[in-house]
Scaffold this motif. Structure first.
Motif, PDB file in Angstrom:
ATOM      1  N   ASP A 187       0.815  -1.223   0.000  1.00 45.47           N
ATOM      2  CA  ASP A 187       0.000   0.000   0.000  1.00 45.47           C
ATOM      3  C   ASP A 187       0.845   1.267   0.000  1.00 45.47           C
ATOM      4  O   ASP A 187       0.347   2.353  -0.333  1.00 45.47           O
ATOM      5  CB  ASP A 187      -0.934   0.010   1.220  1.00 45.47           C
ATOM      6  CG  ASP A 187      -1.981  -1.090   1.149  1.00 45.47           C
ATOM      7  OD1 ASP A 187      -2.446  -1.386   0.035  1.00 45.47           O
ATOM      8  OD2 ASP A 187      -2.330  -1.645   2.210  1.00 45.47           O
ATOM      9  N   PHE A 188       2.119   1.148   0.381  1.00 47.79           N
ATOM     10  CA  PHE A 188       2.983   2.325   0.433  1.00 47.79           C
ATOM     11  C   PHE A 188       3.624   2.629  -0.921  1.00 47.79           C
ATOM     12  O   PHE A 188       4.232   3.690  -1.086  1.00 47.79           O
ATOM     13  CB  PHE A 188       4.091   2.124   1.476  1.00 47.79           C
ATOM     14  CG  PHE A 188       3.605   2.142   2.896  1.00 47.79           C
ATOM     15  CD1 PHE A 188       3.546   3.324   3.615  1.00 47.79           C
ATOM     16  CD2 PHE A 188       3.204   0.969   3.513  1.00 47.79           C
ATOM     17  CE1 PHE A 188       3.109   3.343   4.920  1.00 47.79           C
ATOM     18  CE2 PHE A 188       2.752   0.966   4.821  1.00 47.79           C
ATOM     19  CZ  PHE A 188       2.704   2.162   5.539  1.00 47.79           C
ATOM     20  N   ARG A 200      17.009   4.939   7.844  1.00 47.61           N
ATOM     21  CA  ARG A 200      16.009   3.891   7.674  1.00 47.61           C
ATOM     22  C   ARG A 200      16.234   2.733   8.647  1.00 47.61           C
ATOM     23  O   ARG A 200      15.287   2.062   9.035  1.00 47.61           O
ATOM     24  CB  ARG A 200      16.035   3.378   6.231  1.00 47.61           C
ATOM     25  CG  ARG A 200      15.534   4.392   5.224  1.00 47.61           C
ATOM     26  CD  ARG A 200      15.391   3.783   3.847  1.00 47.61           C
ATOM     27  NE  ARG A 200      14.830   4.754   2.909  1.00 47.61           N
ATOM     28  CZ  ARG A 200      14.343   4.452   1.727  1.00 47.61           C
ATOM     29  NH1 ARG A 200      14.370   3.175   1.316  1.00 47.61           N
ATOM     30  NH2 ARG A 200      13.846   5.382   0.940  1.00 47.61           N
ATOM     31  N   GLY A 201      17.498   2.528   9.023  1.00 48.22           N
ATOM     32  CA  GLY A 201      17.790   1.459   9.972  1.00 48.22           C
ATOM     33  C   GLY A 201      17.217   1.699  11.352  1.00 48.22           C
ATOM     34  O   GLY A 201      17.184   0.781  12.176  1.00 48.22           O
ATOM     35  N   ARG A 202      16.754   2.918  11.620  1.00 49.19           N
ATOM     36  CA  ARG A 202      16.132   3.230  12.909  1.00 49.19           C
ATOM     37  C   ARG A 202      14.649   3.585  12.766  1.00 49.19           C
ATOM     38  O   ARG A 202      14.023   4.040  13.714  1.00 49.19           O
ATOM     39  CB  ARG A 202      16.871   4.382  13.591  1.00 49.19           C
ATOM     40  CG  ARG A 202      18.282   4.016  14.023  1.00 49.19           C
ATOM     41  CD  ARG A 202      18.913   5.102  14.866  1.00 49.19           C
ATOM     42  NE  ARG A 202      20.232   4.739  15.329  1.00 49.19           N
ATOM     43  CZ  ARG A 202      20.494   3.994  16.395  1.00 49.19           C
ATOM     44  NH1 ARG A 202      19.491   3.531  17.118  1.00 49.19           N
ATOM     45  NH2 ARG A 202      21.726   3.709  16.748  1.00 49.19           N
ATOM     46  N   SER A 203      14.105   3.402  11.587  1.00 46.17           N
ATOM     47  CA  SER A 203      12.697   3.721  11.329  1.00 46.17           C
ATOM     48  C   SER A 203      11.860   2.446  11.420  1.00 46.17           C
ATOM     49  O   SER A 203      12.111   1.467  10.705  1.00 46.17           O
ATOM     50  CB  SER A 203      12.550   4.338   9.932  1.00 46.17           C
ATOM     51  OG  SER A 203      11.187   4.450   9.576  1.00 46.17           O
ATOM     52  N   ASP A 204      10.857   2.455  12.302  1.00 46.99           N
ATOM     53  CA  ASP A 204      10.045   1.260  12.529  1.00 46.99           C
ATOM     54  C   ASP A 204       9.416   0.735  11.244  1.00 46.99           C
ATOM     55  O   ASP A 204       9.430  -0.475  10.981  1.00 46.99           O
ATOM     56  CB  ASP A 204       8.932   1.567  13.545  1.00 46.99           C
ATOM     57  CG  ASP A 204       9.468   1.868  14.924  1.00 46.99           C
ATOM     58  OD1 ASP A 204      10.613   1.466  15.213  1.00 46.99           O
ATOM     59  OD2 ASP A 204       8.755   2.508  15.718  1.00 46.99           O
ATOM     60  N   LEU A 209       8.724  -3.546   8.185  1.00 41.76           N
ATOM     61  CA  LEU A 209       7.799  -3.876   7.098  1.00 41.76           C
ATOM     62  C   LEU A 209       8.395  -3.654   5.715  1.00 41.76           C
ATOM     63  O   LEU A 209       8.545  -4.602   4.944  1.00 41.76           O
ATOM     64  CB  LEU A 209       6.507  -3.062   7.236  1.00 41.76           C
ATOM     65  CG  LEU A 209       5.416  -3.399   6.206  1.00 41.76           C
ATOM     66  CD1 LEU A 209       4.874  -4.805   6.449  1.00 41.76           C
ATOM     67  CD2 LEU A 209       4.294  -2.373   6.255  1.00 41.76           C
ATOM     68  N   LEU A 210       8.739  -2.438   5.368  1.00 44.85           N
ATOM     69  CA  LEU A 210       9.063  -2.112   3.980  1.00 44.85           C
ATOM     70  C   LEU A 210      10.365  -2.751   3.512  1.00 44.85           C
ATOM     71  O   LEU A 210      10.422  -3.311   2.401  1.00 44.85           O
ATOM     72  CB  LEU A 210       9.117  -0.593   3.804  1.00 44.85           C
ATOM     73  CG  LEU A 210       7.799   0.143   4.077  1.00 44.85           C
ATOM     74  CD1 LEU A 210       7.968   1.633   3.838  1.00 44.85           C
ATOM     75  CD2 LEU A 210       6.673  -0.416   3.215  1.00 44.85           C
ATOM     76  N   THR A 211      11.406  -2.683   4.312  1.00 49.56           N
ATOM     77  CA  THR A 211      12.690  -3.261   3.886  1.00 49.56           C
ATOM     78  C   THR A 211      12.602  -4.778   3.739  1.00 49.56           C
ATOM     79  O   THR A 211      13.039  -5.322   2.710  1.00 49.56           O
ATOM     80  CB  THR A 211      13.804  -2.860   4.866  1.00 49.56           C
ATOM     81  OG1 THR A 211      13.919  -1.428   4.871  1.00 49.56           O
ATOM     82  CG2 THR A 211      15.133  -3.463   4.453  1.00 49.56           C
ATOM     83  N   PRO A 212      12.030  -5.518   4.719  1.00 54.56           N
ATOM     84  CA  PRO A 212      11.892  -6.967   4.512  1.00 54.56           C
ATOM     85  C   PRO A 212      11.026  -7.322   3.293  1.00 54.56           C
ATOM     86  O   PRO A 212      11.277  -8.321   2.611  1.00 54.56           O
ATOM     87  CB  PRO A 212      11.235  -7.459   5.806  1.00 54.56           C
ATOM     88  CG  PRO A 212      11.603  -6.431   6.829  1.00 54.56           C
ATOM     89  CD  PRO A 212      11.623  -5.129   6.091  1.00 54.56           C
ATOM     90  N   ALA A 213       9.998  -6.487   3.008  1.00 54.73           N
ATOM     91  CA  ALA A 213       9.111  -6.766   1.875  1.00 54.73           C
ATOM     92  C   ALA A 213       9.668  -6.226   0.556  1.00 54.73           C
ATOM     93  O   ALA A 213       9.059  -6.445  -0.506  1.00 54.73           O
ATOM     94  CB  ALA A 213       7.729  -6.157   2.134  1.00 54.73           C
TER      95      ALA A 213
END
Length: 301
Positions: A187-188, A200-204, A209-213
């Protein structure tokens, strides 16, 4: 000349009492011991410190110089001794805080307000300039506590768990995503994601979600202040993912919709990192208790 604190106390006691007998009582020594101490001091200085045969006993010009020195130094010594006593008993100390979490101010200020009433002698400060180098600053003793959601294994540092929170999606009320029961990574892909200015390494939303996907938003816009993020979201300039405590009020406003991220929601834990030996200090233990309970009240409000 070798001056000791007891010499300064002796000069002041004799001046205040006006005689040897009363001064000896104040100093809890015998009058003969006091006379011997005065003679030894006069022998060291090479001058008479008192006007002999005066009643009450008066200081000479040289004695008055020592009295002024005593009146300047002894209060500072007494204050320092009191401060050390307070440090040993845990009544006083320093709590300088660095925060790796922009949104944490929402719950931290209420915690600090309660803390200062309980511990008025603790020097409390927030060091925003160290937010991006917080854990090394903790090891260097530049700060005493770091708020972080990313625990690391560091010798001499303890990550004290505080509370769990839910990163929550927020968008404008007229967003096409309003009809969805929950938000997924895909959806993003066609959204402008508004985030705090952090890696980004400190962004929930990226780490969970987004990096693993392997999903990249259409655009990423970094904004410093929570209030500005919410304003931009309400204007349909983008979407955001914020901790649930930030959204406790706005989620009921007609300008916004909030949704869980993924079907079962995301969960993250917040920690307070301290030097291991400091975690059991009374004031630090009390702060940690407040930081575990007060934010939960905000989440439930």
């Amino acid at each position: 000349m070798h001056l000791e604190f007891r010499h300064l106390r002796t000069i002041k006691a004799i001046h205040d009492a006006g005689g040897l007998a009363k001064a000896a009582d104040v100093l809890h020594i015998t009058q003969s011991a006091l006379s011997h101490q005065i003679k030894g001091l006069e022998d060291q200085t090479g001058v008479e410190l008192f006007v002999r045969r005066s009643k009450p006993l008066k200081l000479s010009a040289a004695g008055r110089k020592l009295l002024r020195l005593a009146e300047r130094i002894l209060p500072e010594i007494a204050a320092t001794e009191a401060e050390f006593d307070a440090l040993r008993s845990g009544r006083a100390g320093r709590l300088h805080i660095a925060i790796e979490c922009h949104a944490c101010f929402d719950w931290l200020f209420p915690v600090l307000e309660r803390f200062r009433h309980a511990w008025p002698d603790i020097d409390v400060d927030i060091r925003p300039g160290l937010a991006f180098n917080a854990l090394p600053a903790l090891s260097r003793e530049e700060v005493d506590l770091v708020i972080s959601s990313d625990p690391e294994k560091i010798d001499g540092v303890t990550f004290n768990p505080l509370f769990d929170y839910a990163p929550t999606f927020i968008a404008a009320a007229n967003s096409p995503l309003a009809a969805k029961p929950y938000i997924e990574a895909q959806d993003f892909a066609d959204q402008t994601l508004i985030t705090y200015p952090i890696d980004r390494g400190r962004s929930d939303i990226f780490t969970q979600l987004l990096t693993p996907a392997r999903v990249e938003p259409k655009a990423v816009r970094q904004v410093e202040l929570t209030a500005v993020i919410l304003m931009l979201v309400a204007s349909n300039r983008g979407v955001a993912v914020l901790p649930d405590w930030v959204l406790r009020e706005v989620k009921y406003q007609p300008d916004y919709i909030t949704k869980p991220v993924t079907e079962h929601g995301l969960t993250k834990r917040l920690y307070a990192a301290t030097r291991s030996e400091d975690a059991t200090q009374p004031f630090m233990a009390h702060f940690l208790r407040l930081a575990r309970t007060e934010p939960v009240k905000l989440q439930r409000a």
